[in-house]
Design a protein around this motif. Structure first.
Motif, PDB file in Angstrom:
ATOM      1  N   UNK A  68       1.248 -14.665  11.143  1.00  0.00           N
ATOM      2  CA  UNK A  68       1.896 -15.555  10.176  1.00  0.00           C
ATOM      3  C   UNK A  68       3.402 -15.481  10.367  1.00  0.00           C
ATOM      4  N   UNK A  69       3.995 -16.571  10.797  1.00  0.00           N
ATOM      5  CA  UNK A  69       5.424 -16.584  11.089  1.00  0.00           C
ATOM      6  C   UNK A  69       6.280 -16.681   9.827  1.00  0.00           C
ATOM      7  N   UNK A  70       5.644 -16.889   8.678  1.00  0.00           N
ATOM      8  CA  UNK A  70       6.402 -17.047   7.432  1.00  0.00           C
ATOM      9  C   UNK A  70       6.575 -15.726   6.695  1.00  0.00           C
ATOM     10  N   UNK A  71       6.366 -14.620   7.392  1.00  0.00           N
ATOM     11  CA  UNK A  71       6.403 -13.327   6.718  1.00  0.00           C
ATOM     12  C   UNK A  71       7.827 -12.824   6.475  1.00  0.00           C
ATOM     13  N   UNK A  72       8.835 -13.547   6.963  1.00  0.00           N
ATOM     14  CA  UNK A  72      10.240 -13.240   6.695  1.00  0.00           C
ATOM     15  C   UNK A  72      10.575 -11.772   6.963  1.00  0.00           C
ATOM     16  N   UNK A  73      10.333 -11.370   8.184  1.00  0.00           N
ATOM     17  CA  UNK A  73      10.690 -10.021   8.586  1.00  0.00           C
ATOM     18  C   UNK A  73       9.596  -8.999   8.409  1.00  0.00           C
ATOM     19  N   UNK A  74       8.482  -9.366   7.758  1.00  0.00           N
ATOM     20  CA  UNK A  74       7.380  -8.424   7.595  1.00  0.00           C
ATOM     21  C   UNK A  74       6.686  -8.209   8.935  1.00  0.00           C
ATOM     22  N   UNK A  75       6.193  -7.005   9.128  1.00  0.00           N
ATOM     23  CA  UNK A  75       5.478  -6.688  10.358  1.00  0.00           C
ATOM     24  C   UNK A  75       4.155  -7.444  10.428  1.00  0.00           C
ATOM     25  N   UNK A  94     -12.632  -6.659 -10.693  1.00  0.00           N
ATOM     26  CA  UNK A  94     -11.247  -6.207 -10.793  1.00  0.00           C
ATOM     27  C   UNK A  94     -10.512  -6.484  -9.488  1.00  0.00           C
ATOM     28  N   UNK A  95      -9.245  -6.700  -9.635  1.00  0.00           N
ATOM     29  CA  UNK A  95      -8.364  -6.877  -8.480  1.00  0.00           C
ATOM     30  C   UNK A  95      -7.084  -6.140  -8.819  1.00  0.00           C
ATOM     31  N   UNK A  96      -6.456  -5.500  -7.837  1.00  0.00           N
ATOM     32  CA  UNK A  96      -5.268  -4.722  -8.172  1.00  0.00           C
ATOM     33  C   UNK A  96      -4.303  -4.668  -6.994  1.00  0.00           C
ATOM     34  N   UNK A  97      -3.043  -4.437  -7.343  1.00  0.00           N
ATOM     35  CA  UNK A  97      -1.982  -4.237  -6.363  1.00  0.00           C
ATOM     36  C   UNK A  97      -1.053  -3.154  -6.893  1.00  0.00           C
ATOM     37  N   UNK A  98      -0.575  -2.296  -6.001  1.00  0.00           N
ATOM     38  CA  UNK A  98       0.377  -1.259  -6.376  1.00  0.00           C
ATOM     39  C   UNK A  98       1.742  -1.608  -5.804  1.00  0.00           C
ATOM     40  N   UNK A  99       2.763  -1.452  -6.620  1.00  0.00           N
ATOM     41  CA  UNK A  99       4.131  -1.766  -6.224  1.00  0.00           C
ATOM     42  C   UNK A  99       5.028  -0.546  -6.424  1.00  0.00           C
ATOM     43  N   UNK A 100       6.088  -0.480  -5.617  1.00  0.00           N
ATOM     44  CA  UNK A 100       7.066   0.593  -5.769  1.00  0.00           C
ATOM     45  C   UNK A 100       8.441   0.058  -5.384  1.00  0.00           C
ATOM     46  N   UNK A 101       9.481   0.765  -5.769  1.00  0.00           N
ATOM     47  CA  UNK A 101      10.847   0.350  -5.464  1.00  0.00           C
ATOM     48  C   UNK A 101      11.090   0.308  -3.959  1.00  0.00           C
ATOM     49  N   UNK A 102      11.850  -0.709  -3.526  1.00  0.00           N
ATOM     50  CA  UNK A 102      12.274  -0.789  -2.141  1.00  0.00           C
ATOM     51  C   UNK A 102      11.380  -1.597  -1.234  1.00  0.00           C
ATOM     52  N   UNK A 103      10.258  -2.116  -1.771  1.00  0.00           N
ATOM     53  CA  UNK A 103       9.325  -2.895  -0.960  1.00  0.00           C
ATOM     54  C   UNK A 103       9.029  -4.198  -1.702  1.00  0.00           C
ATOM     55  N   UNK A 104       9.189  -5.319  -1.015  1.00  0.00           N
ATOM     56  CA  UNK A 104       8.987  -6.612  -1.657  1.00  0.00           C
ATOM     57  C   UNK A 104       7.537  -6.997  -1.852  1.00  0.00           C
ATOM     58  N   UNK A 105       6.633  -6.337  -1.134  1.00  0.00           N
ATOM     59  CA  UNK A 105       5.217  -6.666  -1.216  1.00  0.00           C
ATOM     60  C   UNK A 105       4.456  -5.462  -1.769  1.00  0.00           C
ATOM     61  N   UNK A 106       3.185  -5.665  -2.084  1.00  0.00           N
ATOM     62  CA  UNK A 106       2.361  -4.569  -2.579  1.00  0.00           C
ATOM     63  C   UNK A 106       2.139  -3.534  -1.485  1.00  0.00           C
ATOM     64  N   UNK A 107       2.176  -2.256  -1.859  1.00  0.00           N
ATOM     65  CA  UNK A 107       1.917  -1.192  -0.895  1.00  0.00           C
ATOM     66  C   UNK A 107       0.431  -0.812  -0.872  1.00  0.00           C
ATOM     67  N   UNK A 124       0.475   1.793   5.237  1.00  0.00           N
ATOM     68  CA  UNK A 124       1.267   2.998   5.504  1.00  0.00           C
ATOM     69  C   UNK A 124       2.721   2.647   5.804  1.00  0.00           C
ATOM     70  N   UNK A 125       2.940   1.567   6.543  1.00  0.00           N
ATOM     71  CA  UNK A 125       4.307   1.166   6.899  1.00  0.00           C
ATOM     72  C   UNK A 125       5.132   0.861   5.649  1.00  0.00           C
ATOM     73  N   UNK A 126       4.506   0.225   4.652  1.00  0.00           N
ATOM     74  CA  UNK A 126       5.216  -0.109   3.421  1.00  0.00           C
ATOM     75  C   UNK A 126       5.444   1.131   2.555  1.00  0.00           C
TER      76      UNK A 126
END
Length: 376
Positions: free
Chosen positions: A113-120, A278-291, A317-319
């Motif tokens: 996906x080329x629209x990932x704006x810098x995401x691996x 259920x559906x879930x996502x975990x977020x943390x500081x410094x990362x724009x996407x769910x880890x 792991x990268x995030x």
């Protein structure tokens, strides 16, 4: 045209030295946390038949897949997601027994996906799947494991946002929406685009109460007690049952002592159409996407010939590394490298060799190096 082979393609990178060692330490921490819950490892191929990730299965869109062909002309894809391959594998080898099945995995995933704006576009994922258990206790186990994994990596500042697909699906069913409109509405709500959602609903003869409930989904977040409005808005058994399950889940997570890491969001929906509960996502500081991403997928194994409930998650792991770097959090420490030196005397070398072997047998990391005089 000459090939530029002095650097990597877009979306991938080289890792080496201290950074790679830190990543491996994080992977070890994740692995130990998952192992402590009794999950058994499973390994699936890096590439699969295209149909494993087809539109019917409800996984990654075709345009975002890396495709290749085998010598017989079959279309293959680099896996973008571990859940369908594990569902495929489990349906073949593990479905004779009806006992709950706990599987863990690790490896690379690939998203074109080329629209990932810098995401691996190539990342390392590790995760766990609990199959043949449709209970709310299984949901709770997976979420408790997610918290354990992130804490084992060294993170404390994170939040796991939990939703429930059945609340949204119940409202769509109440509104009489067709599957294509439901998918489009899901995408609009996921993007918090209320204008697009209103436009999608405008051609339908829907009561104002149901329309308001659908458009209010994006506002239904917070603690379980904050979801009181959700119960007022819903007038169908499917949505209300989803709320009942979230309330039971919240009581278990509180008893387990992890409720401070968990919040609830009924506007949390997924691009993967195979999620059912259920559906879930975990977020943390410094990362724009769910880890971490995950959820329940009780119908996915049906596409591979078996009917079984399932719930699981994947940690990127990268995030996690990015979050640790941003928060200046130490990665779980690696064993110190011990250095033993020897000179040109054979007896000194053999003594150092024996000492190094002894230390390594104790699990120590040892470098054996020759003393160099005047650079020679």
């Amino acid at each position: 045209m000459s090939l530029n082979i002095s650097h990597t393609p877009e979306g991938v990178r080289d890792l080496y030295g201290a950074e790679l060692r830190r990543k491996r330490q994080v992977e070890t921490a994740v692995r130990k946390a998952i192992d402590s819950f009794g999950y058994e490892p499973i390994e699936t191929p890096t590439f699969e038949f295209f149909d494993v990730f087809s539109r019917e299965v409800g996984t990654t869109p075709s345009k975002d897949l890396y495709k290749l062909f085998d010598k017989d002309g079959n279309t293959l894809v680099l896996r973008p997601d571990f859940t369908p391959p594990i569902a495929r594998c489990a349906s073949i080898y593990f479905m004779k027994d009806k006992k709950p099945l706990r599987l863990s995995y690790e490896g690379r995933t690939f998203t074109n996906a080329k629209s990932l704006q810098g995401k691996l576009q190539e990342v390392t994922q590790m995760g766990a799947e609990l199959l043949q258990d449709g209970s709310v206790q299984a949901d709770a186990e997976i979420l408790i494991l997610v918290v354990s994994v992130l804490k084992a990596c060294g993170l404390e500042n994170f939040q796991v946002s939990v939703g429930h697909m059945e609340y949204f699906k119940g409202l769509c069913e109440e509104a009489g929406l067709d599957p294509e409109t439901e998918i489009a509405l899901r995408e609009a709500i996921s993007a918090k685009n209320i204008f697009a959602a209103e436009e999608l609903l405008s051609p339908f003869d829907i009561s104002e109460d149901v329309k308001r409930a659908l458009l209010k989904v994006t506002d239904l977040f917070g603690t379980v007690t904050d979801l009181g409005l959700a119960r007022e808005l819903a007038h169908n058994a499917r949505s209300l049952a989803a709320l009942d399950r979230l309330e039971t889940l919240s009581r278990i997570l509180k008893a387990a002592g992890v409720d401070r890491y968990v919040s609830y969001d009924l506007g949390l929906l997924s691009k993967y159409h195979y999620y059912t509960g259920i559906i879930f996502k975990a977020y943390s500081y410094g990362v724009g996407d769910a880890i971490v991403k995950g959820g329940r997928y009780d119908q996915l194994l049906h596409y591979f010939g078996k009917d079984a409930a399932a719930v699981g998650f994947a940690v990127v792991v990268d995030d996690v590394m990015e979050a640790l770097d941003y928060q200046k959090t130490a990665v779980p420490a690696a064993d110190e490298v011990l250095t033993l030196t020897y000179d040109n005397n054979e007896e000194t070398y053999l003594k150092a060799l024996a000492e190094a072997a002894s230390l390594r047998s104790q699990g120590k990391r040892v470098v054996l190096t020759r003393e160099v005089a005047n650079g020679f």
